[in-house]
Design a protein around this motif. Sequence first.
Motif, PDB file in Angstrom:
ATOM      1  N   PRO A  41      47.859  48.452  39.261  1.00 13.80           N
ATOM      2  CA  PRO A  41      47.437  47.700  40.621  1.00 13.80           C
ATOM      3  C   PRO A  41      47.946  46.435  40.592  1.00 13.80           C
ATOM      4  CG  PRO A  41      45.575  47.419  39.120  1.00 13.80           C
ATOM      5  CD  PRO A  41      46.512  48.264  38.252  1.00 13.80           C
ATOM      6  N   ASP A  42      47.963  45.732  41.760  1.00 11.92           N
ATOM      7  CA  ASP A  42      48.399  44.233  41.805  1.00 11.92           C
ATOM      8  C   ASP A  42      47.093  43.585  41.580  1.00 11.92           C
ATOM      9  OD1 ASP A  42      48.972  41.683  42.607  1.00 11.92           O
ATOM     10  OD2 ASP A  42      49.789  42.285  44.695  1.00 11.92           O
ATOM     11  N   PHE A  43      46.942  42.843  40.642  1.00 11.80           N
ATOM     12  CA  PHE A  43      45.542  42.158  40.319  1.00 11.80           C
ATOM     13  C   PHE A  43      45.414  40.850  41.103  1.00 11.80           C
ATOM     14  CE2 PHE A  43      45.633  44.842  36.563  1.00 11.80           C
ATOM     15  CZ  PHE A  43      44.457  44.767  36.076  1.00 11.80           C
ATOM     16  N   GLY A  44      46.515  40.442  41.778  1.00  9.66           N
ATOM     17  CA  GLY A  44      46.454  39.372  42.746  1.00  9.66           C
ATOM     18  C   GLY A  44      45.542  39.781  44.069  1.00  9.66           C
ATOM     19  N   ARG A  45      45.490  41.080  44.206  1.00 10.01           N
ATOM     20  CA  ARG A  45      44.530  41.609  45.191  1.00 10.01           C
ATOM     21  C   ARG A  45      43.092  42.152  44.858  1.00 10.01           C
ATOM     22  NH1 ARG A  45      48.284  43.074  49.852  1.00 10.01           N
ATOM     23  NH2 ARG A  45      50.293  42.106  49.358  1.00 10.01           N
ATOM     24  N   LEU A  46      42.936  42.169  43.476  1.00  8.78           N
ATOM     25  CA  LEU A  46      41.647  42.967  42.913  1.00  8.78           C
ATOM     26  C   LEU A  46      40.501  41.689  43.213  1.00  8.78           C
ATOM     27  CD1 LEU A  46      42.783  45.088  39.990  1.00  8.78           C
ATOM     28  CD2 LEU A  46      42.591  45.485  42.783  1.00  8.78           C
ATOM     29  N   ASP A  47      39.399  42.233  43.440  1.00  9.27           N
ATOM     30  CA  ASP A  47      38.123  41.433  43.175  1.00  9.27           C
ATOM     31  C   ASP A  47      37.784  41.427  41.638  1.00  9.27           C
ATOM     32  OD1 ASP A  47      36.541  43.801  42.861  1.00  9.27           O
ATOM     33  OD2 ASP A  47      35.856  43.560  44.931  1.00  9.27           O
ATOM     34  N   ALA A  48      36.762  40.849  41.004  1.00 14.43           N
ATOM     35  CA  ALA A  48      36.349  40.827  39.787  1.00 14.43           C
ATOM     36  C   ALA A  48      35.802  42.243  39.399  1.00 14.43           C
ATOM     37  CB  ALA A  48      35.140  39.709  39.735  1.00 14.43           C
ATOM     38  N   ALA A  49      35.040  42.776  40.088  1.00 12.64           N
ATOM     39  CA  ALA A  49      34.602  44.249  39.439  1.00 12.64           C
ATOM     40  C   ALA A  49      35.771  45.292  39.519  1.00 12.64           C
ATOM     41  CB  ALA A  49      33.631  44.881  40.516  1.00 12.64           C
ATOM     42  N   ALA A  50      36.623  45.139  40.404  1.00 13.52           N
ATOM     43  CA  ALA A  50      38.088  46.074  40.319  1.00 13.52           C
ATOM     44  C   ALA A  50      38.607  45.601  39.152  1.00 13.52           C
ATOM     45  CB  ALA A  50      38.679  46.011  41.747  1.00 13.52           C
ATOM     46  N   ALA A  51      39.002  44.484  38.860  1.00 14.91           N
ATOM     47  CA  ALA A  51      39.776  43.938  37.892  1.00 14.91           C
ATOM     48  C   ALA A  51      39.327  44.508  36.542  1.00 14.91           C
ATOM     49  CB  ALA A  51      39.992  42.384  37.882  1.00 14.91           C
ATOM     50  N   ARG A  52      38.074  44.325  36.515  1.00 13.01           N
ATOM     51  CA  ARG A  52      37.256  44.626  35.100  1.00 13.01           C
ATOM     52  C   ARG A  52      37.366  46.026  34.694  1.00 13.01           C
ATOM     53  NH1 ARG A  52      33.465  41.668  36.256  1.00 13.01           N
ATOM     54  NH2 ARG A  52      32.300  42.991  37.482  1.00 13.01           N
ATOM     55  N   GLU A  53      37.173  46.686  35.860  1.00 16.85           N
ATOM     56  CA  GLU A  53      37.288  48.227  35.780  1.00 16.85           C
ATOM     57  C   GLU A  53      38.391  48.621  35.229  1.00 16.85           C
ATOM     58  OE1 GLU A  53      37.248  52.502  36.105  1.00 16.85           O
ATOM     59  OE2 GLU A  53      35.506  50.965  35.926  1.00 16.85           O
ATOM     60  N   LEU A  77      53.356  44.163  37.652  1.00 14.41           N
ATOM     61  CA  LEU A  77      54.338  43.347  38.349  1.00 14.41           C
ATOM     62  C   LEU A  77      54.718  41.793  38.152  1.00 14.41           C
ATOM     63  CD1 LEU A  77      52.518  44.210  41.880  1.00 14.41           C
ATOM     64  CD2 LEU A  77      54.477  45.406  40.707  1.00 14.41           C
ATOM     65  N   GLY A  78      53.878  41.487  37.190  1.00  9.16           N
ATOM     66  CA  GLY A  78      53.963  40.096  36.261  1.00  9.16           C
ATOM     67  C   GLY A  78      54.395  39.030  37.092  1.00  9.16           C
ATOM     68  N   GLN A  79      54.481  38.917  38.167  1.00  8.39           N
ATOM     69  CA  GLN A  79      54.468  37.673  39.052  1.00  8.39           C
ATOM     70  C   GLN A  79      53.471  36.589  39.109  1.00  8.39           C
ATOM     71  OE1 GLN A  79      58.019  37.292  40.231  1.00  8.39           O
ATOM     72  NE2 GLN A  79      57.782  39.075  38.691  1.00  8.39           N
ATOM     73  N   SER A  80      53.559  35.500  39.294  1.00 12.75           N
ATOM     74  CA  SER A  80      52.576  34.432  39.594  1.00 12.75           C
ATOM     75  C   SER A  80      51.329  34.935  40.667  1.00 12.75           C
ATOM     76  CB  SER A  80      53.056  33.168  40.026  1.00 12.75           C
ATOM     77  OG  SER A  80      53.870  33.029  41.151  1.00 12.75           O
ATOM     78  N   ALA A  81      51.791  35.542  41.619  1.00 15.06           N
ATOM     79  CA  ALA A  81      51.096  35.940  42.703  1.00 15.06           C
ATOM     80  C   ALA A  81      50.234  37.213  42.396  1.00 15.06           C
ATOM     81  CB  ALA A  81      51.684  36.482  44.195  1.00 15.06           C
ATOM     82  N   ASN A  82      50.596  37.825  41.207  1.00 15.65           N
ATOM     83  CA  ASN A  82      49.862  39.070  40.725  1.00 15.65           C
ATOM     84  C   ASN A  82      48.797  38.723  39.844  1.00 15.65           C
ATOM     85  OD1 ASN A  82      53.207  40.304  40.686  1.00 15.65           O
ATOM     86  ND2 ASN A  82      51.713  40.786  42.317  1.00 15.65           N
ATOM     87  N   TRP A  83      48.470  37.559  39.541  1.00 12.80           N
ATOM     88  CA  TRP A  83      47.401  37.267  38.590  1.00 12.80           C
ATOM     89  C   TRP A  83      46.559  36.039  39.061  1.00 12.80           C
ATOM     90  CZ3 TRP A  83      45.568  40.433  35.395  1.00 12.80           C
ATOM     91  CH2 TRP A  83      44.807  39.797  33.971  1.00 12.80           C
ATOM     92  N   THR A  84      45.067  36.283  38.980  1.00 12.51           N
ATOM     93  CA  THR A  84      44.357  35.156  39.460  1.00 12.51           C
ATOM     94  C   THR A  84      43.320  34.843  38.188  1.00 12.51           C
ATOM     95  OG1 THR A  84      42.581  36.764  39.896  1.00 12.51           O
ATOM     96  CG2 THR A  84      44.149  36.258  41.744  1.00 12.51           C
ATOM     97  N   PRO A  85      42.893  33.663  38.567  1.00 13.67           N
ATOM     98  CA  PRO A  85      41.977  33.214  37.409  1.00 13.67           C
ATOM     99  C   PRO A  85      40.583  33.982  37.282  1.00 13.67           C
ATOM    100  CG  PRO A  85      42.515  31.456  38.793  1.00 13.67           C
ATOM    101  CD  PRO A  85      42.909  32.476  39.557  1.00 13.67           C
ATOM    102  N   VAL A  86      40.277  34.848  38.564  1.00 14.00           N
ATOM    103  CA  VAL A  86      39.329  36.089  38.429  1.00 14.00           C
ATOM    104  C   VAL A  86      39.836  37.075  37.225  1.00 14.00           C
ATOM    105  CG1 VAL A  86      38.133  37.653  39.616  1.00 14.00           C
ATOM    106  CG2 VAL A  86      38.158  35.482  40.659  1.00 14.00           C
ATOM    107  N   ALA A  87      41.041  37.227  37.497  1.00 17.39           N
ATOM    108  CA  ALA A  87      41.605  38.476  36.848  1.00 17.39           C
ATOM    109  C   ALA A  87      41.637  38.033  35.270  1.00 17.39           C
ATOM    110  CB  ALA A  87      43.144  38.772  36.947  1.00 17.39           C
ATOM    111  N   MET A  88      42.008  36.734  35.094  1.00 16.37           N
ATOM    112  CA  MET A  88      42.204  36.241  33.436  1.00 16.37           C
ATOM    113  C   MET A  88      40.862  36.257  33.017  1.00 16.37           C
ATOM    114  SD  MET A  88      43.920  35.139  31.133  1.00 16.37           S
ATOM    115  CE  MET A  88      45.288  34.354  31.246  1.00 16.37           C
ATOM    116  N   ARG A  89      39.790  35.803  33.958  1.00 17.30           N
ATOM    117  CA  ARG A  89      38.595  35.962  33.147  1.00 17.30           C
ATOM    118  C   ARG A  89      38.008  37.383  32.764  1.00 17.30           C
ATOM    119  NH1 ARG A  89      37.719  31.718  36.991  1.00 17.30           N
ATOM    120  NH2 ARG A  89      36.860  33.109  38.345  1.00 17.30           N
TER     121      ARG A  89
END
Length: 141
Positions: A41-53, A77-89
Amino acid sequence: MVTDWSEGASPWATDEVLSWRDLARLAAAGVEIGSHSATHPDFGRLDAAAAREELCRSRAMIDARLGFMPTSFAIPLGQSANWTPVAMRAAKAAGYDLVYAQAEETRSAGTIARTFITGFDNMRVFSAALSGVFDRWEEWG
């Protein structure tokens, strides 16, 4: 690796995705096998629960099929828009120590730059990548 793709849920022909048997052989030969998510998926569009899953499911499937928990993750996808602090946590909480992004100069904080070369690339592209030509390049941006 994208775990659901190796389970047969790939959007491409199956011969373009490594099987679990192929991955086990690579791991036995000393190749690092890391996660690239469960479904890509595009992690830049996922909320915390979806990213964790995505992160936890992929890691658990690799453990079930290959017998180890990967600690590295490459951002789909690897781009800056595809990753958020929420995804990193979520990645850190899931047990990933290394998170690979794409461009050296535009990647998200806490990630490691990666450069990929495909079978379609020639020596000119390879040399350019090694010299840093793509360090600011955002493919989809």
